[in-house]
Design a protein around this motif. Sequence first.
Motif, PDB file in Angstrom:
ATOM      1  N   THR A 118       1.020  -0.925  -0.284  1.00 40.62           N
ATOM      2  CA  THR A 118       0.570  -0.035   0.022  1.00 40.62           C
ATOM      3  C   THR A 118       0.626   1.326  -0.063  1.00 40.62           C
ATOM      4  O   THR A 118       0.543   2.191   0.473  1.00 40.62           O
ATOM      5  N   SER A 119       1.828   0.756  -0.237  1.00 35.21           N
ATOM      6  CA  SER A 119       2.796   2.256   0.050  1.00 35.21           C
ATOM      7  C   SER A 119       2.680   3.361  -0.903  1.00 35.21           C
ATOM      8  O   SER A 119       2.494   2.820  -2.558  1.00 35.21           O
ATOM      9  N   ALA A 120       2.693   4.734  -0.273  1.00 31.05           N
ATOM     10  CA  ALA A 120       2.130   5.668  -1.302  1.00 31.05           C
ATOM     11  C   ALA A 120       2.510   6.728  -0.869  1.00 31.05           C
ATOM     12  O   ALA A 120       2.362   7.206   0.149  1.00 31.05           O
ATOM     13  N   PHE A 121       2.904   7.913  -2.155  1.00 33.26           N
ATOM     14  CA  PHE A 121       2.765   9.570  -0.905  1.00 33.26           C
ATOM     15  C   PHE A 121       1.644   9.778  -0.531  1.00 33.26           C
ATOM     16  O   PHE A 121       0.330   9.653  -0.381  1.00 33.26           O
ATOM     17  N   PHE A 158       1.371   4.642  -7.335  1.00 31.58           N
ATOM     18  CA  PHE A 158       0.616   4.167  -7.890  1.00 31.58           C
ATOM     19  C   PHE A 158      -0.823   3.331  -7.175  1.00 31.58           C
ATOM     20  O   PHE A 158      -0.687   2.933  -6.470  1.00 31.58           O
ATOM     21  N   ASN A 159      -1.830   4.222  -7.706  1.00 37.41           N
ATOM     22  CA  ASN A 159      -3.303   3.948  -7.726  1.00 37.41           C
ATOM     23  C   ASN A 159      -3.777   2.250  -8.039  1.00 37.41           C
ATOM     24  O   ASN A 159      -3.882   2.407  -9.084  1.00 37.41           O
ATOM     25  N   LYS A 160      -4.123   1.494  -7.429  1.00 41.80           N
ATOM     26  CA  LYS A 160      -4.248   0.136  -7.691  1.00 41.80           C
ATOM     27  C   LYS A 160      -5.708  -0.389  -8.023  1.00 41.80           C
ATOM     28  O   LYS A 160      -6.369  -0.787  -8.962  1.00 41.80           O
ATOM     29  N   ALA A 161      -6.753   0.999  -7.534  1.00 43.29           N
ATOM     30  CA  ALA A 161      -8.358   0.907  -7.881  1.00 43.29           C
ATOM     31  C   ALA A 161      -8.120   1.592  -9.735  1.00 43.29           C
ATOM     32  O   ALA A 161      -8.623   0.370 -10.334  1.00 43.29           O
ATOM     33  N   SER A 162      -7.332   1.751  -9.438  1.00 43.28           N
ATOM     34  CA  SER A 162      -8.215   2.130 -11.124  1.00 43.28           C
ATOM     35  C   SER A 162      -6.971   2.170 -11.678  1.00 43.28           C
ATOM     36  O   SER A 162      -6.844   2.417 -13.317  1.00 43.28           O
TER      37      SER A 162
END
Length: 297
Positions: free
Chosen positions: A216-219, A270-274
């Motif tokens: 779930t790594s993200a800015f 990176f947005n996994k949902a989209s």
Amino acid sequence: QAAAPLHPVAVQCQEAQVVVTVHRDLFGTGRLVKAADLTLGPAACWPVAQSAAESTVTFVAGLHECGSTLQMTPDSLIYKTVLSYKPTPSGNLVIVRTNMAVVPIECHYPRKSNVSSNAVRPTWVPFHSTLSAEERLKFSLRIMNDDWSMERRANGFLLGESLHFQADVASGNHVPLRLFVDDCVATLSPDRTSSPRYALIDLSGCLVDGRSDDTTSAFISPRPRQETLQFVVDAFKFAGDDRSMIYITCHLKVSPADQAPNPLNKACSFNKASSLWAPVEGTGDICSCCETGNCPS
């Protein structure tokens, strides 16, 4: 213009110092103020010379002296100070006959040209280059607690936990800046080129660790301020190695805050949902190279 009753304060902005000449008829009334009641800057520097014949007092101070302040704009260096007049009673009197006065003084220098009148020689360092060396940026990278309120005291993590990173820059007198994390690499030794190594952030600001299926790594968006960038990385270890100490080395950089983010200066997750890359700020197209791998460096 020379100091005179009609223009009682004259300022000369020289290469490395400011010269302030004050006519003692400060208020144009014919009543001369006492030289001892005049000071320059918050540090209250005294005059260096007096002229009884011309009724003037002269101050000479370096641009950084007497408590002066420096302000930077995109085009100028502005040194600011003040001339202060604080009347004191004469003799045994308990009264004064003039008001105190504060005169603001500014010296403006162009940032993009030399301000020395000397001929430029190969060994001569331009004045603005010397100033740039004094305005070094102070970068920091810290692991924060889960609510970002303070730095995390313990640096041990269990698999399944998240690491909250906060990158900052102290911009000082610089024009407003926006911070980016260019790349971050994890290694088992302090040498970032050692093997094995794993890229968390790469390609000039792509958080590539978030592309993996099990992370779930993200800015964090939005930023708390332009000089700060936060991101979360899921805890990990190197496969087939029992060492629990991991070194993470990051390259931080800044760009002017009024410059729009671009493929070179970006923060993309990176947005996994989209199934799309999305920037913290800027248009989505600046992140397209995160997928193709051909970002500028």
